[in-house]
Design a protein around this motif. Structure first.
Motif, mmCIF file in Angstrom:
data_model
loop_
_atom_site.group_PDB
_atom_site.id
_atom_site.type_symbol
_atom_site.label_atom_id
_atom_site.label_comp_id
_atom_site.label_asym_id
_atom_site.label_seq_id
_atom_site.Cartn_x
_atom_site.Cartn_y
_atom_site.Cartn_z
ATOM 1 N N PHE A 1 40.286 47.506 41.911
ATOM 2 C CA PHE A 1 40.329 48.561 40.910
ATOM 3 C C PHE A 1 41.755 48.510 40.244
ATOM 4 O O PHE A 1 42.724 47.806 40.683
ATOM 5 C CB PHE A 1 40.205 49.979 41.233
ATOM 6 N N GLN A 2 41.932 48.471 38.759
ATOM 7 C CA GLN A 2 43.325 48.364 38.250
ATOM 8 C C GLN A 2 44.401 49.340 38.739
ATOM 9 O O GLN A 2 45.243 48.922 39.265
ATOM 10 C CB GLN A 2 43.047 48.986 36.676
ATOM 11 N N ASN A 3 44.004 50.614 39.086
ATOM 12 C CA ASN A 3 45.064 51.561 39.527
ATOM 13 C C ASN A 3 44.588 51.703 40.812
ATOM 14 O O ASN A 3 44.169 52.945 41.443
ATOM 15 C CB ASN A 3 44.993 52.856 38.902
ATOM 16 N N PHE B 1 29.226 52.563 37.454
ATOM 17 C CA PHE B 1 30.122 53.820 37.523
ATOM 18 C C PHE B 1 29.953 54.550 36.174
ATOM 19 O O PHE B 1 29.921 55.908 36.117
ATOM 20 C CB PHE B 1 31.334 53.354 37.693
ATOM 21 N N TYR B 2 29.635 53.753 35.262
ATOM 22 C CA TYR B 2 29.320 54.517 33.687
ATOM 23 C C TYR B 2 27.781 53.913 33.345
ATOM 24 O O TYR B 2 27.441 53.185 33.679
ATOM 25 C CB TYR B 2 30.264 53.913 32.669
ATOM 26 N N GLN B 3 27.302 54.939 32.826
ATOM 27 C CA GLN B 3 25.900 54.743 32.364
ATOM 28 C C GLN B 3 26.074 54.179 30.861
ATOM 29 O O GLN B 3 26.376 55.196 30.184
ATOM 30 C CB GLN B 3 24.854 55.909 32.572
ATOM 31 N N PRO C 1 43.147 42.830 24.816
ATOM 32 C CA PRO C 1 44.289 43.605 24.713
ATOM 33 C C PRO C 1 44.018 44.817 25.540
ATOM 34 O O PRO C 1 42.792 45.330 25.678
ATOM 35 C CB PRO C 1 44.515 43.940 23.218
ATOM 36 N N ASN C 2 44.862 45.650 25.554
ATOM 37 C CA ASN C 2 45.046 47.070 26.217
ATOM 38 C C ASN C 2 43.831 48.115 25.446
ATOM 39 O O ASN C 2 43.875 47.974 24.233
ATOM 40 C CB ASN C 2 46.184 47.836 26.257
ATOM 41 N N GLY C 3 43.156 48.740 26.190
ATOM 42 C CA GLY C 3 42.115 49.464 25.409
ATOM 43 C C GLY C 3 40.821 48.609 24.919
ATOM 44 O O GLY C 3 40.047 49.354 24.398
ATOM 45 N N ALA C 4 40.700 47.506 25.407
ATOM 46 C CA ALA C 4 39.702 46.574 24.724
ATOM 47 C C ALA C 4 38.224 46.892 25.405
ATOM 48 O O ALA C 4 37.362 46.735 24.633
ATOM 49 C CB ALA C 4 39.743 45.085 24.871
ATOM 50 N N GLY C 5 38.394 47.554 26.492
ATOM 51 C CA GLY C 5 37.102 48.035 27.174
ATOM 52 C C GLY C 5 36.581 47.105 28.322
ATOM 53 O O GLY C 5 35.464 47.057 28.861
ATOM 54 N N LYS C 6 37.704 46.410 28.897
ATOM 55 C CA LYS C 6 37.308 45.542 29.912
ATOM 56 C C LYS C 6 36.903 46.280 31.233
ATOM 57 O O LYS C 6 36.108 46.054 31.896
ATOM 58 C CB LYS C 6 38.674 44.645 30.243
ATOM 59 N N THR C 7 37.748 47.184 31.647
ATOM 60 C CA THR C 7 37.325 48.105 32.646
ATOM 61 C C THR C 7 36.253 48.796 32.369
ATOM 62 O O THR C 7 35.341 48.897 33.413
ATOM 63 C CB THR C 7 38.758 49.002 33.016
ATOM 64 N N SER C 8 35.906 49.268 31.317
ATOM 65 C CA SER C 8 34.572 49.862 31.123
ATOM 66 C C SER C 8 33.554 49.052 31.261
ATOM 67 O O SER C 8 32.424 49.417 31.865
ATOM 68 C CB SER C 8 34.802 50.534 29.535
ATOM 69 N N MET C 9 33.890 47.651 30.762
ATOM 70 C CA MET C 9 32.840 47.054 31.321
ATOM 71 C C MET C 9 32.330 46.343 32.715
ATOM 72 O O MET C 9 31.105 46.784 33.165
ATOM 73 C CB MET C 9 33.016 45.381 30.520
HETATM 74 N N1 ATP Z 1 36.282 58.412 31.163
HETATM 75 C C1 ATP Z 1 36.701 57.994 30.003
HETATM 76 N N2 ATP Z 1 36.837 59.084 29.251
HETATM 77 C C2 ATP Z 1 37.287 58.895 27.778
HETATM 78 N N3 ATP Z 1 37.603 57.538 27.257
HETATM 79 C C3 ATP Z 1 37.410 56.868 28.010
HETATM 80 C C4 ATP Z 1 37.161 56.702 29.466
HETATM 81 N N4 ATP Z 1 37.248 55.476 30.010
HETATM 82 C C5 ATP Z 1 37.615 54.639 29.142
HETATM 83 N N5 ATP Z 1 38.014 55.291 27.859
HETATM 84 C C6 ATP Z 1 38.612 54.475 26.724
HETATM 85 O O1 ATP Z 1 37.649 53.428 26.433
HETATM 86 C C7 ATP Z 1 38.467 52.791 25.840
HETATM 87 C C8 ATP Z 1 38.447 51.429 26.539
HETATM 88 O O2 ATP Z 1 39.170 51.585 28.082
HETATM 89 P P1 ATP Z 1 39.134 50.668 29.096
HETATM 90 O O3 ATP Z 1 40.135 51.255 30.109
HETATM 91 O O4 ATP Z 1 37.883 49.996 29.343
HETATM 92 O O5 ATP Z 1 40.282 49.323 28.512
HETATM 93 P P2 ATP Z 1 40.804 48.172 29.152
HETATM 94 O O6 ATP Z 1 40.537 47.186 28.533
HETATM 95 O O7 ATP Z 1 40.378 48.163 30.653
HETATM 96 O O8 ATP Z 1 42.324 48.275 28.978
HETATM 97 P P3 ATP Z 1 43.563 48.000 29.974
HETATM 98 O O9 ATP Z 1 43.960 46.642 29.594
HETATM 99 O O10 ATP Z 1 44.508 48.927 29.511
HETATM 100 O O11 ATP Z 1 43.115 48.408 31.271
HETATM 101 C C9 ATP Z 1 39.856 53.385 25.770
HETATM 102 O O12 ATP Z 1 40.020 53.736 24.347
HETATM 103 C C10 ATP Z 1 39.798 54.369 26.796
HETATM 104 O O13 ATP Z 1 40.548 55.263 26.121
#
Ligand code: ATP
Ligand code: MG
Lengths: 266, 318, 358
Positions: free
Chosen positions: A96-98, A64-66, A49-57
């Motif tokens: 990238f997503q955006n 890009f993130y440590q 779901p949205n905000g699950a952390g996929k992009t962060s992974m």
């Molecule tokens: N640079 C950042 N600073 C602060 N919080 C962040 C940052 N990047 C991500 N987050 C937080 O980490 C969580 C996971 O975000 P992420 O973008 O990885 O989700 P996602 O699974 O890609 O969601 P979506 O489907 O909306 O793209 C979210 O709560 C987001 O607000």
């Protein structure tokens, strides 16, 4: 459902493995102890779901993130974290997503920029743009033209990408990533905001890349149909944790997944 | 060895031996710092509400002062001239909103930043064209600002406080207090704070973005006028002040672009720091280091704490 | 259809990647060069050469320098004046210490000193960008300005505190100093500017140019495709400062013939920035347009009303210039952020289909 890839034997060997990766921003825990692997030659989907952390992974994977803890193994090398440059050098490319295109540059220049790491002529040849430097430019231009043909964007070669419609920008971005000739291609929602036809085109490109060049792909996508069609294996994240991992069929039947993800969106 | 002594020991010995000089330097630095802080405050107001880094803030100070003095020179009574100048700043705010901000609304911040360079040059040329380019004397007396000095003698020497400096500090404090109340207590103030967080929120308060821009630019204009009067009374009114006005930039780097307390603390640090540096360490380098010390302090800061004293570290997203 | 690319098929990628792929453009460049090298020297009087052309070329080069940094790499610098100063003072020291080396060589070499200083002050760009970086470059501006005034060694302890340009000859012909003719200096300036413009165009059309523009447009993505941000930015600082340094050295040695530190003050930095903005960020040709407009505008304002019997005070002309330039900056940013160069392109576009409206 995809037929098992022809290079099944090569599967099984992990190209990249994340172990127990945790990442937080201040108070927000974006990832908590996530482990999964990506095998050579497969298309691996990451859903949630949205905000699950996929992009962060993905951001962790290409440096890009440590992450605060955990480790990443890429091509057999273990590291606490990647540096973006090292990731690019090691053969990880990304969309990238955006959209993160170079908006002021033409399609051609955007894709050529993707070949930066493969170009070696030094500064002084660049000053003259002659001899080896020019030959190198031409040689890489040829490769880029192949990509342009493959993605069917020849008509917009010399257009500034900032002026292109969204769907085409997504394609150019894929082109830029392909220009890096990556071993691992990370695609963050490549079909978001596209109509059906555009989605079909994009799916075709992804499958072709995977099969023609044997590129390993990690794919984030919200459209479940696409995920089921394209991917070999799926990992599901929710609130920064991995809740399921397996073939599309397995994941589809998983109770946690249905509750957390499918149940919520459908 | 001797060099080390001159840098690390001697200045402090001097401070201890003649505390009156130290006090005097600190006081001068404080007053300078208050004025920097006021310019920085104008920046912060605009930056918070419109995201524009207004390079012209320093010039607005000179422009306002010049308008005031220029009008008075043309025979307008002092307080009428003051009122008219306030009006001019209002017109300026409207003009900026209409002709610059609105058409540039979705541009990147660096484009807006450069547009304020244009504004700077425009104001310099326009001000001089209308009121003449020669330096002018602030009409401090007509505005009932005090002049002269108070000398304070202790058993270790004496320190002299210019009355105008004391007035500047007091007026600046009042100004900051008024702004704080304005932001915290009034409806418009709350809208301004909301717009800093999200434009939607501001709209829900029932004030349009355009109105908010006019209000902040006008507020910044009034702050500029106040600063200009004080500054003009201490030296003279001319566009050569712009180089000094640029010092508000390092102040902002220290204090952060969005924090009013930051602007004040940053202003004081820069003001006092550069006076101390000039007085105690400047002679070692041949003097004049005041011209760049502020920037170098800011540079050091940028490298170790890019988000400023009070800012939060932002992790970029992609 | 005076201007067209239709029918000009490029037979190879090399031809397509040439800097001027269209025949008419190449002819245009040739014509300009002929005018610059033949016509102007033949018809040019001192006024044209010394008051218009030499400064125009020098400012163009400085604007190209800043454009490489600000327009191509997206790093805003307010220290251009100081970097030009470094070039001028370096040139003075070099020719003082080694008087027998050709002065034009020193003009170019002094750019390298400017590069070094530029890189030093570009170091903060590792961590900061946007207006933070602009403030950091202000540190360079004011610190260097202070050095120019406070370090007498730099201006050879001259009593006035100004640079005094010595006589230097090349094969017996005076190049610098009071006896050098404007024609000699013009040809020297022209040649340096032409060559360096050609080099700049090579850089921006190749790998390095793309790296710079990537950093400008989206630095994070640039990093993720394997561009090392820090190196790329420092390279931009180095090359940009080189151009500014050469321009500064030429300004003093081949134009003014002597200068005080004031010439390199912050106003100079702004002037050149404005040339870049009005000419067009990220275009080389725009640097020439911007320089022409901003440098020639005040001269025009001083002269033209006088010719029509409306004398204008020099001070007022200058103030009017400020007003116009300031307004132009805003107008250009609002109406055509790509500057005069973009207008030029649009004009060409129109010519291309002329006389048909579509
Ligand atoms: N640079 C950042 N600073 C602060 N919080 C962040 C940052 N990047 C991500 N987050 C937080 O980490 C969580 C996971 O975000 P992420 O973008 O990885 O989700 P996602 O699974 O890609 O969601 P979506 O489907 O909306 O793209 C979210 O709560 C987001 O607000
Ligand atoms: Mg995401």
């Amino acid at each position: 459902m995809r037929e098992p890839a022809a290079n099944e034997t090569a599967l099984g060997e992990a190209l990249l493995a994340a172990e127990d990766v945790s990442l937080s921003f201040g108070g927000v825990r974006a990832l908590t102890g996530v482990s999964f692997d990506i095998r050579k030659g497969e298309i691996r989907a990451i859903i949630g779901p949205n905000g699950a952390g996929k992009t962060s992974m993905l951001n962790v994977v290409n440096g890009f993130y440590q992450p605060q803890s955990g480790r990443i193994t890429f091509k057999g090398e273990v590291r606490k974290s990647m540096r973006p440059y090292a990731a690019a050098r090691g053969g990880i490319a990304r969309t990238f997503q955006n959209l993160a295109l170079f908006r002021g540059m033409t399609t051609l220049d955007n894709i050529l920029a993707g070949r930066t790491l493969k170009m070696h002529r030094g500064f002084f040849w660049q000053l003259l743009r002659y001899g080896p430097a020019l030959r190198e430019e031409v040689e890489h231009r040829r490769r880029v033209e192949e990509i342009i043909d493959f993605l069917e964007i020849a008509a917009i070669r010399k257009v500034q990408v900032g002026r292109l419609p969204y769907g085409l920008q997504k394609r150019v971005e894929l082109g830029r990533a392909l220009a890096m000739e990556p071993d691992l291609l990370l695609l963050d929602e490549p079909m978001a905001g596209m109509n059906l036809e555009e989605k079909e085109d994009m799916s075709r490109f992804i499958i072709d890349v995977n099969q023609q060049y044997g590129t390993t792909i990690a794919l984030i996508e919200h459209d479940m149909g696409v995920v089921m069609d394209l991917s070999d294996r799926v990992v599901v994240l929710d609130y920064g944790r991995k809740i399921a991992d397996g073939t599309p069929d397995e994941v589809k039947r998983d109770k946690d997944v249905i509750r957390a993800y499918l149940g919520e969106t459908h | 060895m001797h060099v080390l002594y001159l840098i690390f020991v001697d200045p402090f010995m001097q401070m201890v031996h003649s505390p009156d000089l130290l006090m005097q330097t600190l006081w001068d630095g404080l007053v300078g710092g208050v004025l920097y802080a006021l310019i920085a405050l104008g920046f912060v107001l605009i930056f918070k509400a419109s995201g524009v880094f207004n390079f012209a803030q320093g010039i607005m100070v000179v422009f306002a002062a010049l308008t005031l003095v220029g009008l008075h020179e043309h025979g307008v009574p002092a307080f009428v001239a003051l009122g008219l100048t306030v009006l001019v700043m209002l017109v300026l705010a409207f003009g900026v909103e209409r002709l610059m901000l609105r058409p540039l609304v979705n541009q990147s911040e660096i484009i807006l930043f450069m547009a304020t360079f244009g504004l700077t040059y425009f104001l310099i040329g326009f001000g001089q064209l209308v009121f003449g380019g020669n330096p002018k004397v602030m009409i401090a007396q007509d505005l009932y600002l005090p002049s002269g000095a108070i000398e304070w003698k202790g058993h270790f020497g004496f320190v002299s406080f210019q009355k105008i400096d004391i007035a500047a500090v007091i007026i600046a404090s009042i100004m900051v207090a008024v702004l704080a109340v304005f932001f915290q207590r009034t409806r418009i103030g709350r809208a301004l704070r909301a717009v800093a967080d999200s434009h939607q929120a501001a709209l829900s308060v029932g004030i349009s973005l355009e109105q908010i821009w006019v209000i902040v630019w006008f507020a910044a204009g009034v702050v500029a006028l106040t600063t200009g009067i004080m500054w003009g009374a201490r030296s003279e009114v001319s566009f050569s002040l712009q180089v000094i006005a640029l010092k508000a930039l390092p102040v902002l780097i220290l204090g952060g672009f969005t924090s009013i307390p930051g602007a004040i603390v940053g202003g004081l640090i820069i003001g006092i720091g550069e006076k101390l540096g000039e007085f105690y360490w400047g002679p070692l380098l041949g003097g004049g280091i005041e011209n760049w010390l502020a920037y170098v302090i800011a540079l050091g800061f940028l490298i170790f704490r890019p988000q400023g004293l009070f800012g939060e570290k932002i992790i970029e997203r992609i | 259809m005076l201007y067209r690319e239709v029918g000009q098929y490029k037979s190879s990628y090399a031809a397509d990647m040439a800097v001027f792929p269209i025949l008419q453009d190449r002819i245009g460049i040739a014509v300009i060069l002929v005018i610059a090298y033949v016509v102007f020297p033949l018809i040019g009087n001192d006024f044209l050469l010394n008051t218009i052309l030499i400064p125009f070329l020098i400012f163009s080069l400085a604007a190209i320098g800043l454009n490489l940094l600000t327009g191509y790499t997206g790093l805003l610098s307010l220290g251009t004046g100081a970097f030009m100063g470094v070039g001028a003072y370096a040139c003075l020291k070099l020719t003082t210490i080694f008087p027998h080396v050709n002065i034009l060589i020193w003009v170019l070499v002094s750019g390298l000193f400017s590069s070094a200083v530029g890189v030093l002050f570009g170091l903060p760009s590792l961590r900061i960008k946007g207006f933070y970086l602009a403030v950091a470059t202000l540190a360079a501006q004011f610190f260097l300005e202070w050095c120019f005034i406070r370090i007498p060694w730099l201006y050879n302890y001259s009593v006035s505190g100004a640079i005094e340009v010595p006589l230097r000859t090349f094969m017996g012909v005076p190049m610098t100093g009071p006896t050098a003719t404007s024609l000699t200096r013009y040809l020297a300036v022209l040649t340096i500017v032409v060559v360096l413009t050609w080099v700049a165009s090579n850089i921006v059309h190749g790998r390095i140019g793309r790296m710079w523009m990537s950093v400008r447009d989206m630095d994070l993505a640039a990093e993720l495709i394997g561009i090392r941000l820090f190196r790329t930015k420092l390279l931009a600082f180095a090359v940009s400062s080189f151009y500014c340094g050469v321009a500064g050295a030429m300004m003093v040695f081949l134009w003014y013939g002597g200068a005080e530190a004031e010439v390199f003050a912050i106003d100079q930095s702004f002037l050149i920035l404005f040339m870049v903005i009005i000419g067009g960020l990220g275009t080389l040709i725009g640097s020439f347009f911007g320089s022409a407009l901003i440098y020639i505008l005040p001269i025009g304002l001083r002269l033209i009303p006088g010719n029509f019997g409306v004398p204008i005070r020099p001070a007022a002309a200058e103030q009017l210039t400020f007003v116009i330039v300031g307004a132009l900056i805003i107008v250009f940013l609002v109406v055509e952020p790509n500057g005069l160069a973009r207008l030029w392109q649009i004009g060409k576009q129109k010519l291309r289909v002329w006389p048909f409206p579509y």
